[in-house]
Each structure stands twice: as C-alpha cells, then as structure tokens.
Design a protein around this motif. Sequence first.
Motif, short mmCIF file in Angstrom:
data_model
loop_
_atom_site.label_atom_id
_atom_site.label_comp_id
_atom_site.label_asym_id
_atom_site.label_seq_id
_atom_site.Cartn_x
_atom_site.Cartn_y
_atom_site.Cartn_z
N SER A 497 0.81 -1.26 -0.01
CA SER A 497 0.12 0.04 -0.02
C SER A 497 0.91 1.26 -0.01
O SER A 497 1.95 1.41 0.72
CB SER A 497 -0.90 -0.11 1.15
OG SER A 497 -1.95 -1.16 1.14
N GLN A 498 0.49 2.14 -0.85
CA GLN A 498 1.22 3.60 -0.97
C GLN A 498 0.02 4.62 -0.95
O GLN A 498 -0.82 4.44 -1.49
CB GLN A 498 2.18 3.80 -2.33
CG GLN A 498 3.27 2.57 -2.20
CD GLN A 498 3.96 2.90 -3.41
OE1 GLN A 498 3.47 2.29 -4.49
NE2 GLN A 498 5.29 3.38 -3.47
N GLY A 499 0.61 5.94 -0.37
CA GLY A 499 -0.51 6.75 -0.33
C GLY A 499 0.17 8.42 -0.06
O GLY A 499 1.16 8.18 0.38
N ASP A 500 -0.35 9.22 -0.52
CA ASP A 500 0.14 10.50 -0.36
C ASP A 500 -1.11 11.51 0.39
O ASP A 500 -2.44 11.14 0.19
CB ASP A 500 0.35 11.20 -1.81
CG ASP A 500 1.61 10.68 -2.45
OD1 ASP A 500 2.46 10.48 -1.58
OD2 ASP A 500 1.68 10.71 -3.48
N LEU A 501 -0.68 12.48 0.92
CA LEU A 501 -1.46 13.25 1.75
C LEU A 501 -2.00 14.50 0.76
O LEU A 501 -1.18 15.09 0.27
CB LEU A 501 -0.82 13.51 2.98
CG LEU A 501 -1.74 14.39 3.96
CD1 LEU A 501 -2.67 13.37 4.41
CD2 LEU A 501 -0.80 14.86 5.21
N LYS A 502 -3.25 14.85 1.06
CA LYS A 502 -3.62 16.06 0.29
C LYS A 502 -3.89 17.11 1.58
O LYS A 502 -4.54 16.69 2.77
CB LYS A 502 -4.79 16.19 -0.43
CG LYS A 502 -4.60 15.59 -1.60
CD LYS A 502 -5.75 15.48 -2.64
CE LYS A 502 -5.62 14.90 -3.94
NZ LYS A 502 -7.07 14.85 -4.57
N ARG A 503 -3.62 18.53 1.48
CA ARG A 503 -3.93 19.46 2.41
C ARG A 503 -4.82 20.54 1.88
O ARG A 503 -4.55 20.93 0.69
CB ARG A 503 -2.64 19.99 2.98
CG ARG A 503 -1.57 19.09 3.97
CD ARG A 503 -0.43 19.82 4.20
NE ARG A 503 0.32 18.72 4.87
CZ ARG A 503 0.33 18.56 5.98
NH1 ARG A 503 -0.68 19.04 6.94
NH2 ARG A 503 1.06 17.64 6.80
N ASP A 504 -5.50 21.07 2.80
CA ASP A 504 -6.50 22.43 2.37
C ASP A 504 -5.73 23.58 2.31
O ASP A 504 -4.53 23.65 2.40
CB ASP A 504 -7.66 22.57 3.19
CG ASP A 504 -7.37 22.58 4.72
OD1 ASP A 504 -6.21 22.91 4.85
OD2 ASP A 504 -8.27 22.47 5.59
N ALA A 505 -6.47 24.73 1.95
CA ALA A 505 -5.70 26.15 2.08
C ALA A 505 -5.08 26.41 3.28
O ALA A 505 -4.18 27.35 3.47
CB ALA A 505 -6.78 26.98 1.60
N ALA A 506 -5.62 25.81 4.44
CA ALA A 506 -5.06 26.25 5.82
C ALA A 506 -4.13 25.15 6.25
O ALA A 506 -3.67 25.21 7.32
CB ALA A 506 -6.31 26.05 6.75
N ASP A 507 -3.36 24.41 5.29
CA ASP A 507 -2.35 23.55 5.40
C ASP A 507 -3.05 22.28 6.47
O ASP A 507 -2.09 21.81 7.11
CB ASP A 507 -1.03 24.22 6.00
CG ASP A 507 0.15 23.12 5.55
OD1 ASP A 507 0.07 22.45 4.62
OD2 ASP A 507 1.05 23.21 6.92
N ARG A 508 -4.27 22.06 6.39
CA ARG A 508 -4.53 20.98 7.21
C ARG A 508 -4.88 19.77 6.58
O ARG A 508 -5.41 19.93 5.25
CB ARG A 508 -5.97 21.39 8.04
CG ARG A 508 -5.92 22.49 9.06
CD ARG A 508 -7.07 22.56 9.53
NE ARG A 508 -8.32 22.94 8.72
CZ ARG A 508 -8.70 24.16 8.63
NH1 ARG A 508 -8.23 25.16 9.38
NH2 ARG A 508 -9.67 24.61 7.83
N PRO A 509 -4.40 18.47 6.94
CA PRO A 509 -4.63 17.16 6.12
C PRO A 509 -6.09 16.93 5.87
O PRO A 509 -6.76 17.01 6.97
CB PRO A 509 -3.90 16.38 6.84
CG PRO A 509 -3.99 16.69 8.08
CD PRO A 509 -3.63 18.14 8.09
#
Length: 995
Positions: A497-509
């Motif tokens: 399993s591999q995964g990447d993280l996305k963050r919102d405009a406030a740099d919150r995951p």
Amino acid sequence: MRAMASSGQGPERLNVQLLVDSIPALIHTARPDGHLDYFNKPWLEYLGVTLDKVAGWNWTAFIHPEDVDGIVGIWRASLATGEIFEYETRVRRANGDYRWMFHRKVPLRDANGNIVKWYGSSLDIDERKTAEEQLRRNAEDLQRSEFYLAEGQRLAHMGSWAFDPNGFYYWSPELFRMHGLDPADKAPSVQEYLDRVHPHDRESMAELIKGVLAKASTFDATKRVVRPNGEVRYIRCVGAPVLENQSLKKYVGSAIDVTEHELLTQELRRREAYLTEAQRLSHTGSFGWSVSSGEILWSDETFRIFQCDPRTKPTVGVILSQVHREDRERVQQQIDQASRGGDGFDFEHRLQLPDGSIKHVRVTAHPSRDSLGNLEFVGAVTDVSEQRHAEAVIQERERELQENTAKLEEAQRVAHVGYWEWDLRTDHVTWSDETYRIYGLQPQERPIDLATIQESVHSKDREFVFRKAAEAIQGEVRADVEHRIVRPSGEVRVVHSQGDLKRDAADRPWQMFGTVQDITERKQAEGKIREQESELRQMLDLTPQYLGVFEADGSPFYANRTSLDYLGMSLDEWRQRRGIGDEVHPDDVERLVAESNRASSIGSAYELEVRVRKGDGSFRWFLARFNPLYDDKGQAKRWYVASTDIDDRKRAEERLQQENVALREEIDKASMFEEIVGTSPALKSVLSRISKVAPIDSTVLITGETGTGKELVARAIHRRSDRASRAFVSVNCAAIPRDLIASELFGHEKGAFTGATQQRLGRFELANGGTIFLDEVGEIPVETQIALLRVLQEHEFERVGGTRQIRADVRVIAATNRDLKAAISAGSFRSDLFYRLHVFPIEIPSVRERRADIPLLVEYFIDRYARKAGKKIKRVNKKTLELLQSYPWPGNIRELQNVIERSMILCETEIFSIDESWLPQPLPLTLESKQQVELPRRLLVQEKDMIEAALKDTRGRVSGATGAAVKLGIPRSTLESKIRSLKINKNRFRAIPGT
C-alpha cells in the motif's frame, strides 16, 4: 423603416416595418452621436419595456452591471473612429434573467463619407456560452481521468531566482534541475541563460530582459528551454521589480515547469479545432415570402448561408434543391402546411451545399396579411451548424471519458493494482473495483469503512499498519507499507500500500489517496529465490576452490567456506577488513594495487600470482583470477575472484631460478667484460673496482673524458649486480631539453602542461627493480637536481603535475665528463647532490693513459668491422700501428673506433692501413686556448654580476614593468631560475622601509 424590396410583379409591396418587427432578430438603430433611437418589436418584447425606456442611453440599465463599462467604452470608441462595433454582454430579459448577447452595429455614410446612421442587430449566444462551459467541464473531467490513469502524478516543483542589471545572482536548486543542470553550479550569466533557451524563443526572451531592465515592470512569460540531453521543456517565469529610491535594484521571481500542462493544452487545442469553429458567431438572414405570388425576398446574409449568387432569384424550388435529400420531404410538408393553414413555423433541417458540405439551419417565420388580405410570411434563417457540431464534440468527449475510465479500471485489474481514497474529515473511504477484488470482495458490494479495513488486515500486522498511517497523516513520512490481509474466505494475501496526503488552504490534512497492489506471487517468488541462493551458497562453500567477491571500491563482500577456513576467520570478521590487500604479502601489495587500478580503469578481467597469509601466519602462493560484474551502464560493480593454490609450483620454479642464477654467474665471470678490451694496469684497476661495487646497491659516479666508454662500465656494473635480470635504462641528460628533463625522469600526469595529453611513466618507473644510468649528469638543471636528490635520499618521487608519492627501487649510476666541483663553485651544481652521487667514484682512464691497450683495441675493432663489411684482414701495417700508438686521441675510444670503421670502409687490401692526414697533431696550448677553457666560468661570474646589478637598480623587484626581468630583456621565469641556480639572495636588494 421603409419597404425592403419589390418583386417587380404587380402593385403589391411588402411591409418592411412589419417584416423587421416580425423576424426573431433583435434590430436597433442609432444617431451619429450614439443616441439609440429605434428598437424593433422583438427587442422591446424581449426587454418587456416601451421604446422610451431604452432610447438614448437608457439601454445601459438593461446591461449586466459587470459589462456596462466595457460596452460603453467600446461604443464610444466606435463612434470616434467610425469602425464597426462588436461586443458581447449579458442583457436582462423581461423576466429578470440575464442572457448573453452578441451586439453588432454598422455605420451608414453619405456621399461625403459622413456617418448619418448606425444600424445594429443583437444575437442571443447564451447557448454557445453554455456549450463552452460544458466543454470546459468536460476538459476538467478528462484531465482528472488522466490524472488517475497516471496513478498520482505530482504537480511540478517551483524554482525561484533573483536577477539584477549585472545578471542572475541566485537560482534555487529546483530551478537548476528544471534546466537539467547541476544545483552545485553557480547561477548562469545572461548569455549562458539565453544559450539554454530554445532558438525560436531566444530573441523574444532577450528583448524581454532588455525591456524590463529599461523600464521596471512585472512580467509573466513562458518559453522553451533545451536541457543538456536535448530534452525541450516549457518554463513559465513570473517576475516583479524591487525598487530602491525610485530606481530598479533587482528582479525576483519564480519559475515553474509547465511542460505537461503546455503539451496537454496543445493536444486539447488540436482536438478542439472543430469545437473552436463551433464557437464562432451564428449568422442569421432574413426573408419574406408572399404565398399568393410566390415571390421570395432574401437578405444578403441569407444568400451567404445558402451559398447562392445574390443575382439568383429565390424560389421554393431553389430552396428545396438545396435541402438535404433526407429532409426534403419534411421541409415540403412544412411549406405546404404553412401555405394552407397560415400558421407560423419553426423547424430545423439540413442543407446540401454546392461544394458537398452539409449545413444545419433553423427556419423561423410569422404569418401576416397585406392590405389586400394576402398571406405573407416574414422570418429568419439561422446557421446553427456550429452549435450542432459543438454538441457532437461534447458527445464524443463524453464517450472518450467513459472509455478512459473503462481503460483505467481494466489496467487496475490486469496489474492487480487498486485505487483508494480516505476522507480524513468524515472517515469516508472509497475503493476502486480492483481494490474490492484484492480484498476478496465483489466490486461495490457494500460500503467500506475503517472498521472493515482494520478487520481485513492481518492481526499481527494491524498495529504496524495503522501506526504507519498515523505517521503519514502527521506528515512525517509518505505512506508506504507491505502487510498481510485476510480475505473473507480465510486466504492470506500480501499487499503493498502506498499513499499521499492532500492538504487544504489552511495546510490541514483532509484526504489521503493511493494504491494497493497484490504482491503475494512476487513475495512467494522472492522466497524461492532466497532458498535457491542458500543452496547455491552452500555449494560454493563446499567447493574446493578459494572464492571471493569484492565491491567496486575493493571492500570485501563474500567469501566461501574454503577461503574463510584458510584465512582462519568468520565472514563478518573478514568483512571488517579493508580489502584483499590486508591478507597479501607486503612485497606483493604494490603489484596487486597497480594491476587492480589498471584493470578497474578499463573494466577488464586479469590474473595475478600473489602470496596470501594463512590463518597460522604462513604465506602460500595463489593464482588469483579477477572477473568484473557489470551494471546496466557498463560499469564494474563487483569483482569475482577465484584463486588456485600454486605454492608447490612456485617453489619448484624458485629452485630452478636459483640454479639458473648460479649458472648465469659462472657465465658472467667469463664474459662480463667482453666489450671492455685491454690489459693495461689502469684498466685492470677499473675492472677491479667494477667487480667490487657491482654486487652492492651503492650509487656510482663514473668520471672521465668523453668517449672513454662510461656507459660500457655502467652496463658491466649492472650485469654483475643482483639486478641483472631487471631493466637497465640509460638517459643522456644533455640530449633532453631543460624544460622536459623532469618529465623524462619522473613522468607526468595528464594535463600537467601543454601537450601532456595522457599520463606518461618516467625513466625511474621504467627502471623499477633495475638500474638507471644518468649520463652527462652535470647538465641537469638545478630545479631538477632537487627532485633527483630526493630520490637518492628518500627513494620516492612525484610525477610532474601529480601528488601521489611513488616508491623508487632503482640503483643510480651517474656519469659526467665535466668538473663537478668547478660547477659547484659556479653555482650550477648542488654540492649535496654531488656527495650523494660520489659514494663510489670510478675514474675511467683516457686512451693516452692506456696506450698499451691500443693494439688490442685496434685488433678488436678491425675484427668487428671486417666481419660487418665482409672483408678479410690478415695484418695491420706496421707504420699504421705506430701512428695509432703515437696519436694522443683527444676523442678517446670513440675517436679510435670511428677511424677504424672509416678505414675499413676504404680498405681494399688484406693489410689494414689508415691515412695519416686523418690524425692531425694537436696544436700547443696557447694563452688564447687557456682563456677559452676559463670562458664558461667567467661567463657565469659575469652573468651573476649583471643580475645583481639589475636587482640593485630595481630594489629587488623581478617582475613588472620596472622589474629586473624587463631591464635584462629576459622572461621572468628564466630570471627566477638563474637567481636560484646562481644562489643570489634577491631580498638583500629590497628597499628598507623609511629610506
């Protein structure tokens, strides 16, 4: 409004006012000052107001607030220039909705060219705008699909830069990588930067740089760059000026690699060429039709739509001939129904144009009656081909999107790779169909939640998997883990399993997304390979051959059990060693290193005989064969060594060699002086000294007049020494240019000086283990004497241009016909070098001092040259022999040898004789000749005085316009060399501060 036209057949005329008010087109007029004075009925119905509410400039109240300034500005510009007005705005309908309209006004001029009226029309383009928006959304869907298909391609990194009028002074590392350059390099100059720009973009970028330096302003430019490997990339640069005291100080900005975006845009533009055509404005033509007379009137635009000559008289037959054959019957029915019932009509059909093309048109008409009650139709025909084509393109894009989605799902199924998304805010999890199948479930059979996933992970891996997920959410590491899962059937599978993280405009995951791959079969194959490797390792350990594997840098990697038992250590202990050199006999290490370096530089196999230490400390001889293992780039990444014990063979060879040495010594005793002819006491004394010094490695200095045979003596010493089986290298120091003597003796590295295109071994390296003979040693420059002194003292030297110390196992024999003590007094020869060379001096007597040997020498040379010339000499003329014995021979044996060879060439009898004129009697030594003897010494003294006088005048300065070198007219380097050789202290001529 006046009547539009007349058919010329009867008194009836069409009501143009009624025609304009009846067509669906929105018509208006304006005075030359821009005052709108007329709107047709469809316009007023569309707006739901009367004419006085929109006349003048009141019409701006019905324009969308965001569009008012734009349309008013363009309208005023057209009024000022008289150019045709065209603009798009949103207009409010009677129901309050806004719809997009295309407005066009054309001026009417009088005979003097003055504008007397403006005529305008407006076209509803809201459907076209809607189609464009739909196309944009479809393009975004296509890009999103391609993103998933590429399995998580990441956005390009952004680089930064700083630039002032002198050029770039900062590039971020990412910017270097964008251009394919090494981040360790310095920022490029303007010219270096432009050289990287694509030739087609170079001129524009140069103009841009020139422009922003002349006038500070922000800029945004995209250009192509060519990387060193030839790859072309699109780079977008955005820059802003930094001002200081109202003057430009520098520019700072960023650059982003937009290659993929640019290529995608180009591809979309190519695909949407037809769609772009559909976005053009739809043209609308007007027509009038008198049913009773059959008369039909067309506007110019209608003729263009039908692609007919404006001189053609339109009739129902002409129209039907242009209608597509599949639509002809339906159009005929519409015409018949309208003429019988008097009802208006609105329908679409296709035209088959003369060039074979198909055009879609929409026909709209309203019925009316003339003053006589005859039925008339006034209407419009609109070319809707572009709209229909846009709809077709949209349908094609939707089909492509569905196909790409299907391809992505099929690719996941074939590769056993599934896709997943995890919304961290809601814990909602989304799986692709393949992910369901990997976990042993039917695709989309039930919603997936974290509890289901936790239940599916193997109990022994559960804590580890979710700990790694937590670390990834915290942004510490990227999610990348291999673990086991348990399917509902109980089957255990291994997944990656591999995964990447996305963050919102406030740099919150807020979301994680990635892939999961079933790697069970791969893991099973890896286990099988490990098992086979274990078996192979056991086979190697049981092999009676001594095997070893070394990394490219020489560090130990593997040795079989046979080798480890011989060395008396474990594999881990052996790996702690620096390399194979730790176990090799000290006398063999240098030879092993040299051969290893040579083979590594060319990547070739080699073999070597070396002695290797056993665990008990004893040494045995081995034949080691080294074979490289290459990587994909052809570089040796490991060396495999197979060694064979040859100790018994080597010992047998040594015994044989000792026997050969003893036999050679016996032969040398009888023949070592075969080329040194004579029995005089002076010569016997020399031969005795040769016999005593030959077995010892002491340095020998051979002196004597020119032509006395100094090299023969040196060779006799070498043949009698322990080094007789090794090289004898002779160097005539007087025959080598002063600038090249150091390179000749000690070698040089590649690039050490102009013309040094490759590494070269010097004479000392070539003579390693043997003897080097330095003839005319007194001619060696002072700077080279220092290096020679170091060889004699330390037994080591460096190549010219090199830094590595090289050991010198060489015996040195030197020879000279110069008075070295006089050279020491004159400062041209170092006294410490003299004493190092003068360990065992041998003075070779001249022929004058050994006249008793002349008959033997004459006999020796006559025999040699007679055999070479194929002649037979029975005896020597008595007078000739007396003449040869009485001559002083200033050229010694070399002169005697030349005279004998010349006479042998000319001799025509069996009695050898020479011409007396060949042996002139020497003149008595005069005062002038004595002065000539002293000339070199006087020249050195005079040269030293001139240099000291020049240094005194220039206060010790050597270089520069006022230096001693310019004053004497010689190069600075030459003057420095003479100052050192003559031992002049230039510091004593420097000016004293304060004087």
